[in-house]
Motif scaffolding. Sequence first.
Motif, PDB file in Angstrom:
ATOM      1  N   ALA A   1      -9.816   3.216   9.355  1.00 14.05           N
ATOM      2  CA  ALA A   1      -8.538   2.950   8.689  1.00 14.05           C
ATOM      3  C   ALA A   1      -8.494   3.549   7.289  1.00 14.05           C
ATOM      4  N   ARG A   2      -9.628   3.599   6.600  1.00 19.68           N
ATOM      5  CA  ARG A   2      -9.650   4.174   5.267  1.00 19.68           C
ATOM      6  C   ARG A   2      -9.558   5.696   5.284  1.00 19.68           C
ATOM      7  N   ALA A   3     -10.018   6.326   6.365  1.00 21.51           N
ATOM      8  CA  ALA A   3     -10.133   7.781   6.379  1.00 21.51           C
ATOM      9  C   ALA A   3      -8.912   8.479   6.967  1.00 21.51           C
ATOM     10  N   TYR A   4      -8.125   7.809   7.815  1.00 20.08           N
ATOM     11  CA  TYR A   4      -7.080   8.517   8.550  1.00 20.08           C
ATOM     12  C   TYR A   4      -5.725   7.852   8.334  1.00 20.08           C
ATOM     13  N   CYS A   5      -4.713   8.691   8.313  1.00 19.92           N
ATOM     14  CA  CYS A   5      -3.340   8.227   8.095  1.00 19.92           C
ATOM     15  C   CYS A   5      -2.750   7.620   9.362  1.00 19.92           C
ATOM     16  N   THR A   6      -2.829   8.361  10.459  1.00 20.90           N
ATOM     17  CA  THR A   6      -2.269   7.925  11.735  1.00 20.90           C
ATOM     18  C   THR A   6      -3.383   7.870  12.761  1.00 20.90           C
ATOM     19  N   VAL A   7      -3.535   6.726  13.373  1.00 17.31           N
ATOM     20  CA  VAL A   7      -4.548   6.515  14.408  1.00 17.31           C
ATOM     21  C   VAL A   7      -3.820   6.349  15.736  1.00 17.31           C
ATOM     22  N   VAL A   8      -4.200   7.159  16.729  1.00 19.18           N
ATOM     23  CA  VAL A   8      -3.545   7.162  18.033  1.00 19.18           C
ATOM     24  C   VAL A   8      -4.565   6.729  19.082  1.00 19.18           C
ATOM     25  N   VAL A   9      -4.198   5.748  19.893  1.00 23.09           N
ATOM     26  CA  VAL A   9      -5.069   5.237  20.952  1.00 23.09           C
ATOM     27  C   VAL A   9      -4.295   5.215  22.257  1.00 23.09           C
ATOM     28  N   GLU A  10      -5.027   4.996  23.339  1.00 21.80           N
ATOM     29  CA  GLU A  10      -4.408   4.896  24.653  1.00 21.80           C
ATOM     30  C   GLU A  10      -3.882   3.477  24.883  1.00 21.80           C
ATOM     31  N   ALA A  11      -2.777   3.380  25.596  1.00 23.24           N
ATOM     32  CA  ALA A  11      -2.235   2.077  25.981  1.00 23.24           C
ATOM     33  C   ALA A  11      -2.915   1.654  27.280  1.00 23.24           C
ATOM     34  N   LEU A  12      -4.053   0.996  27.154  1.00 23.40           N
ATOM     35  CA  LEU A  12      -4.857   0.617  28.308  1.00 23.40           C
ATOM     36  C   LEU A  12      -4.488  -0.779  28.799  1.00 23.40           C
ATOM     37  N   THR A  13      -4.420  -0.930  30.097  1.00 23.68           N
ATOM     38  CA  THR A  13      -4.252  -2.248  30.710  1.00 23.68           C
ATOM     39  C   THR A  13      -5.644  -2.739  31.094  1.00 23.68           C
TER      40      THR A  13
ATOM     41  N   PRO B   1       0.824  -1.216   0.000  1.00 28.95           N
ATOM     42  CA  PRO B   1       0.000   0.000   0.000  1.00 28.95           C
ATOM     43  C   PRO B   1       0.852   1.256   0.000  1.00 28.95           C
ATOM     44  N   ALA B   2       0.389   2.247  -0.727  1.00 25.44           N
ATOM     45  CA  ALA B   2       1.067   3.541  -0.743  1.00 25.44           C
ATOM     46  C   ALA B   2       0.824   4.257   0.580  1.00 25.44           C
ATOM     47  N   PRO B   3       1.717   5.143   0.986  1.00 26.56           N
ATOM     48  CA  PRO B   3       1.508   5.872   2.248  1.00 26.56           C
ATOM     49  C   PRO B   3       0.191   6.638   2.239  1.00 26.56           C
ATOM     50  N   HIS B   4      -0.530   6.509   3.315  1.00 25.97           N
ATOM     51  CA  HIS B   4      -1.835   7.170   3.431  1.00 25.97           C
ATOM     52  C   HIS B   4      -1.634   8.680   3.539  1.00 25.97           C
ATOM     53  N   GLN B   5      -2.452   9.434   2.847  1.00 29.90           N
ATOM     54  CA  GLN B   5      -2.327  10.890   2.819  1.00 29.90           C
ATOM     55  C   GLN B   5      -3.397  11.590   3.652  1.00 29.90           C
ATOM     56  N   GLY B   6      -4.122  10.837   4.462  1.00 27.87           N
ATOM     57  CA  GLY B   6      -5.186  11.432   5.254  1.00 27.87           C
ATOM     58  C   GLY B   6      -4.666  12.105   6.516  1.00 27.87           C
ATOM     59  N   PRO B   7      -5.548  12.676   7.316  1.00 28.80           N
ATOM     60  CA  PRO B   7      -5.144  13.366   8.547  1.00 28.80           C
ATOM     61  C   PRO B   7      -4.883  12.388   9.694  1.00 28.80           C
ATOM     62  N   ASP B   8      -4.342  12.939  10.798  1.00 27.05           N
ATOM     63  CA  ASP B   8      -4.163  12.171  12.018  1.00 27.05           C
ATOM     64  C   ASP B   8      -5.430  12.274  12.867  1.00 27.05           C
ATOM     65  N   VAL B   9      -5.623  11.283  13.722  1.00 30.05           N
ATOM     66  CA  VAL B   9      -6.805  11.276  14.578  1.00 30.05           C
ATOM     67  C   VAL B   9      -6.470  10.551  15.872  1.00 30.05           C
ATOM     68  N   GLY B  10      -7.012  11.074  16.968  1.00 28.43           N
ATOM     69  CA  GLY B  10      -6.912  10.413  18.257  1.00 28.43           C
ATOM     70  C   GLY B  10      -8.238   9.764  18.608  1.00 28.43           C
ATOM     71  N   ILE B  11      -8.184   8.655  19.330  1.00 28.46           N
ATOM     72  CA  ILE B  11      -9.385   7.881  19.665  1.00 28.46           C
ATOM     73  C   ILE B  11      -9.466   7.699  21.171  1.00 28.46           C
ATOM     74  N   ASP B  12     -10.645   7.954  21.704  1.00 25.97           N
ATOM     75  CA  ASP B  12     -10.942   7.648  23.101  1.00 25.97           C
ATOM     76  C   ASP B  12     -12.061   6.619  23.120  1.00 25.97           C
ATOM     77  N   VAL B  13     -11.849   5.519  23.824  1.00 24.23           N
ATOM     78  CA  VAL B  13     -12.850   4.463  23.927  1.00 24.23           C
ATOM     79  C   VAL B  13     -13.526   4.556  25.274  1.00 24.23           C
ATOM     80  N   GLY B  14     -14.797   4.203  25.301  1.00 29.10           N
ATOM     81  CA  GLY B  14     -15.554   4.274  26.541  1.00 29.10           C
ATOM     82  C   GLY B  14     -16.644   3.229  26.578  1.00 29.10           C
ATOM     83  N   ALA B  15     -17.349   3.191  27.712  1.00 28.50           N
ATOM     84  CA  ALA B  15     -18.426   2.226  27.889  1.00 28.50           C
ATOM     85  C   ALA B  15     -19.754   2.771  27.382  1.00 28.50           C
ATOM     86  N   SER B  16     -20.040   4.054  27.641  1.00 27.91           N
ATOM     87  CA  SER B  16     -21.294   4.644  27.173  1.00 27.91           C
ATOM     88  C   SER B  16     -21.222   5.015  25.701  1.00 27.91           C
TER      89      SER B  16
END
Length: 426
Positions: free
Chosen positions: A281-293, A187-202
Motif C-alpha cells: 500500500a505504501r509503494a503503489y498507487c493503484t492495486v489491482v486484484v482478481e475477483a475470486l469466489t 491522505p493526498a493522492p498517491h503518486q506511485g505506479p500501478d501494480v497487478g497482484i496474483d495470489v497463489g498457494a505455492s
Amino acid sequence: MSQDTLVKRQFGHRSRLALSPAGVRKADDQAHAARTMWNLLHAWWRMMPKEKRTLANADAAIRQARGDIDFLAVLPAQAAQAVLKTYFQAWKNCWDGRADAPNFKGRLRTVMSVDVPQGRDLNIIRVHRRWGMADLPKIGRVRFRWTKDLPVGKRANAENRITGARLIKDALGWHIAFRIQTLEATPAPHQGPDVGIDVGASVPITLSNGETYEHDEWLTGPEQARLLGLEQRAAQRKQHRKPGEYTSHRLRHTYDQIAGLRAKAKRRALDWQHKTTTTIARAYCTVVVEALTITNMVKSAKGTIDQPGRNVAQKSGLNRSISGEAWGRTFTMLTYKTARHGGTLHKVPAPGTSLRCSACGLTTPGSRESQAVFVCKNPDCGWSGNADGNAARNVLHLYRMGLALIPAAGRAVVRRAKRVKPATAR
C-alpha cells in the motif's frame, strides 16, 4: 490545517494482557456471566409477547436478574448494559437481512468476552517501552503489552481518544481490544505506479513487476512435530470415549494444547499479512486484484455415491493451502490500507488471467505447462516466463483496458471505463 482536510477514523488495537491466576478467574467468571446474561435475555425474549419486547422491559429484567442471582453480580453493570445493547442490535441486523437471528450461546463454542463500554474508566498509562497498565472493572489494575502508541494522557482529547475496550480470550490467553477514535488528515493522492497482484498457494503474492512475497511455514519443525503428536494423542484418547460421555480432562487439555499451537500459527500469519500489505500500500498507487469466489474454489471434490469425485485427496490438500493463505483477508487489508495512503484497490474478472499470454494477449491451449512455467504456444509469439508473473500482468492489463468490477444488486458486474493509460510493458 483546515477542518475540511481532517477525517474521523475508528479502528481497533489488540494487546495481550498479563493477568495473575486470580485475575484470570475473575475474567473467566465475568465472561461466563455475560454469556449467561445473553441466554437469559434470549429466553426472556422468546417468552414475552411482542408488545412487551422493549428495551425498557429488558433492562428491568436484567437488573432484577443481577439482584437475584449472585453469579450474575460479578459482571459489571456497564458490561451487562453492553450485552443488552448487543442483543437488540443482533435482532436489528436480523430484521435488516444482514445476519441470522440470534440464538443461545453454548459454553464450549462461544468466544469468551467482556465489554468495557467507557474508555475513561480504563485510566491507561504507559509504564515503559513494552508495558502499559489499565483499570478493568471488578478485576483491578493489570498490565498489557504496549505495541502501539495509544491516545492517552496529554495526547487524548475529544477527537483522539479511546472510546472503549473488550476483553477477549483465545487459545493464547486473555487480550484487550481497544476501540480508538482519531482525527487524521485526508491522505493526498498517491503518486506511485500501478501494480497487478496474483495470489497463489505455492507463491502467496506475485506482483506484475516480477516481485514476489513468500513466507516460511507458520510453525517450526519441532512445533509441527509436537502438533502432529498431540493430534495423534487426541485421536487415541477419543477412541476410549463412549458415545454421550463427557470429554475427559486429559483429552480437553490435549485439545487446548492443539488450539494453542494453531493460534500461534494464525498470529504469525496475521503478522506477515499486515507487514506485506502495508509495504504494498505504501509503494503503489493503484492495486489491482482478481475477483475470486474463494468459497467455490475450496469446495470438496468428494462427489456423491452415484458420481464419486476424482483426486479427492489432492483437492483436499489444495483446499487447505488456499484456506491457509486467507486471500480474502489479504484483499480486505489492502482495501483499507491503500485508502489510508491515498491509493485505491480495484478488482477485475478472474477467468482466463492465468491462461492468457501477457505478451500477445492470446489464449492458446497448453501454454500453462506447469504451476510455475508459462510458455506461449502461439507460433508468432513463443514468450516464456513465470506463470504467476504472467497472470499478474494480465490482471493489471484488464484494469488498464477499463475492465473493472463494481457491485450492483448483490453481484459483480463489469464496468468498461475510459482507458486509463496504454500498457507500455505488459
